[in-house]
Design an enzyme around this catalytic site. Structure first.
Site, PDB file in Angstrom:
ATOM      1  N   ASP A 128     -14.066   4.483   3.290  1.00  0.00           N
ATOM      2  CA  ASP A 128     -13.275   3.305   3.645  1.00  0.00           C
ATOM      3  C   ASP A 128     -11.942   3.781   4.231  1.00  0.00           C
ATOM      4  O   ASP A 128     -11.159   4.415   3.536  1.00  0.00           O
ATOM      5  CB  ASP A 128     -13.039   2.456   2.387  1.00  0.00           C
ATOM      6  N   GLY A 149     -10.985   0.739  -1.101  1.00  0.00           N
ATOM      7  CA  GLY A 149      -9.784   0.025  -1.522  1.00  0.00           C
ATOM      8  C   GLY A 149      -8.541   0.634  -0.922  1.00  0.00           C
ATOM      9  O   GLY A 149      -8.347   1.855  -0.977  1.00  0.00           O
ATOM     10  N   ASN A 205       0.020   5.491  15.248  1.00  0.00           N
ATOM     11  CA  ASN A 205      -1.301   6.027  15.533  1.00  0.00           C
ATOM     12  C   ASN A 205      -1.571   5.930  17.032  1.00  0.00           C
ATOM     13  O   ASN A 205      -0.686   5.583  17.814  1.00  0.00           O
ATOM     14  CB  ASN A 205      -2.376   5.305  14.703  1.00  0.00           C
ATOM     15  N   GLY A 252      -3.630   5.085   6.805  1.00  0.00           N
ATOM     16  CA  GLY A 252      -2.299   5.292   7.375  1.00  0.00           C
ATOM     17  C   GLY A 252      -1.193   4.993   6.384  1.00  0.00           C
ATOM     18  O   GLY A 252      -0.137   5.648   6.390  1.00  0.00           O
ATOM     19  N   ASP A 253      -1.419   4.025   5.500  1.00  0.00           N
ATOM     20  CA  ASP A 253      -0.418   3.691   4.489  1.00  0.00           C
ATOM     21  C   ASP A 253      -0.307   4.794   3.440  1.00  0.00           C
ATOM     22  O   ASP A 253       0.790   5.123   2.974  1.00  0.00           O
ATOM     23  CB  ASP A 253      -0.767   2.366   3.819  1.00  0.00           C
ATOM     24  N   GLU A 258       4.744  -5.799   9.667  1.00  0.00           N
ATOM     25  CA  GLU A 258       4.033  -7.005   9.230  1.00  0.00           C
ATOM     26  C   GLU A 258       4.989  -8.041   8.641  1.00  0.00           C
ATOM     27  O   GLU A 258       4.557  -8.998   8.008  1.00  0.00           O
ATOM     28  CB  GLU A 258       2.943  -6.656   8.214  1.00  0.00           C
ATOM     29  N   LYS A 287      -8.567  13.915  14.961  1.00  0.00           N
ATOM     30  CA  LYS A 287      -8.050  15.019  15.774  1.00  0.00           C
ATOM     31  C   LYS A 287      -6.725  15.561  15.236  1.00  0.00           C
ATOM     32  O   LYS A 287      -6.106  16.432  15.856  1.00  0.00           O
ATOM     33  CB  LYS A 287      -7.876  14.570  17.227  1.00  0.00           C
ATOM     34  N   GLY A 288      -6.279  15.049  14.099  1.00  0.00           N
ATOM     35  CA  GLY A 288      -5.079  15.570  13.490  1.00  0.00           C
ATOM     36  C   GLY A 288      -3.826  14.832  13.913  1.00  0.00           C
ATOM     37  O   GLY A 288      -3.873  13.704  14.404  1.00  0.00           O
ATOM     38  N   ASN A 304       0.828  -1.210   0.000  1.00  0.00           N
ATOM     39  CA  ASN A 304       0.000   0.000   0.000  1.00  0.00           C
ATOM     40  C   ASN A 304       0.861   1.258   0.000  1.00  0.00           C
ATOM     41  O   ASN A 304       0.585   2.222  -0.717  1.00  0.00           O
ATOM     42  CB  ASN A 304      -0.909   0.024   1.229  1.00  0.00           C
TER      43      ASN A 304
END
Length: 316
Positions: free
Chosen positions: A246, A287, A184, A251-252, A140, A224-225, A43
């Site tokens: 979605d 996606g 995060n 994050g990716d 991962e 919240k930024g 991603n």
């Protein structure tokens, strides 16, 4: 070779859309199902490539139909896949995802061939990678491969960005080799014990990272930024309000856009502002790899009166 090198997972995503997530032991009916290319590493590679960067992908997939599909998808999107190995004894990684009516998701990942990426694979790949400016790596894949990639990046003078996700894969040892980490809220709590609920708690977490030797961090707080911490200086970047469809891969997309800006020489704050825009656009599409092109980013910014480092540079 590519300006950005990504070391990480390559998966197929099986995504089910539903009004609400099932409870334990409950059977419910979903609305639709999609099979899509995914994996945090793939991603992020696609995100950077979609924004016009030359990208190397280092990873491991099975010699199966899903492996054929994901490698073809990466190649079609302009990612250099010559460093992706194929194995006979493991299946291509798979993520089983449910997305509810609020666009929030749950995810079950079977790592499969991702676990077959070795230190030797990393060393072999980096032996012919000489011009990359930024490394992107996540958790991962085996920790030893993560660490070796950051050691190799340091030896090559690259800026190593660690996305310490998923939270279950994080160890403090891996953090020590990163030039920048981008956790995060959940990952921050896993690493620091601090529940990030506001700017004050985010700053406390960034200070914790600083004390253990990580001078640069971006604490992502969702809607919240983000708090940006660089060598003792703190900045805040507000979230951009959009209607999310979605959130898988948000994050990716952020990480891939961040790397793109850093590869261009943008400072960390400017890079985060750009990544924020790209991630906001991403969640409006279904996606994990539906990343906007730079033309779409610029159109979005023009409509909302937002600027970013590339636009500012072009005006200078």
């Amino acid at each position: 070779m590519g300006e950005i090198t990504v070391v990480g997972s390559i998966n197929v995503d099986i995504v089910a859309f539903t009004n609400h997530h099932p409870n334990r032991g409950e059977t419910i009916f979903g609305e639709k199902m999609m099979t899509l290319p995914g994996g945090k590493g793939a991603n992020q590679a696609v995100a950077s490539a979609s924004l016009g960067k030359k990208v190397n992908m280092i990873g491991s997939i099975g010699r199966d139909l899903y492996g054929d599909n994901v490698i073809n998808s990466l190649t079609a999107k302009g990612v250099n896949t010559s460093y992706v190995k194929r194995v006979d004894d493991s299946s291509t990684g798979c993520a089983i995802i449910t997305v509810d009516h609020t666009a929030e998701n749950t995810m079950l990942v079977v790592k499969g061939a991702n676990d077959d990426l070795t230190v030797k694979d990393i060393q072999t790949a980096f032996s012919t990678i000489n011009n990359s400016k930024v490394l992107l790596v996540q958790m991962e894949i085996p920790e030893e491969a993560v660490i070796e990639s950051m050691i190799q990046a340091r030896n090559k003078g690259m800026f190593a960005v660690l996305d310490p996700a998923p939270a279950d894969g994080i160890t403090e040892r891996a953090l020590q080799y990163a030039d920048l980490i981008v956790p995060n809220k959940q990952e921050t709590k896993q690493l620091t014990g601090i529940d990030v609920i506001d700017l004050e708690s985010a700053h406390q977490a960034a200070e914790y990272f600083n004390q253990i030797g990580i001078k640069n961090s971006i604490i992502k707080m969702g809607d919240k930024g983000s708090l940006v911490y660089a060598n003792g200086k703190t900045d805040y970047v507000e979230a951009i309000p959009v209607t999310a469809v979605d959130t898988v891969g948000a994050g990716d997309s952020f990480a891939g856009a961040l790397a793109s800006a850093l590869a261009d020489g943008a400072d960390l704050l400017a890079a985060v502002k750009f990544a924020n825009i790209v991630a906001a656009l991403k969640v409006t599409k279904q996606g994990a790899q539906k990343v906007p092109s730079i033309d779409l980013v610029n159109k979005f910014c023009a409509e909302r009166g937002i600027t970013h480092y590339l636009l500012e540079t072009s005006k200078a």
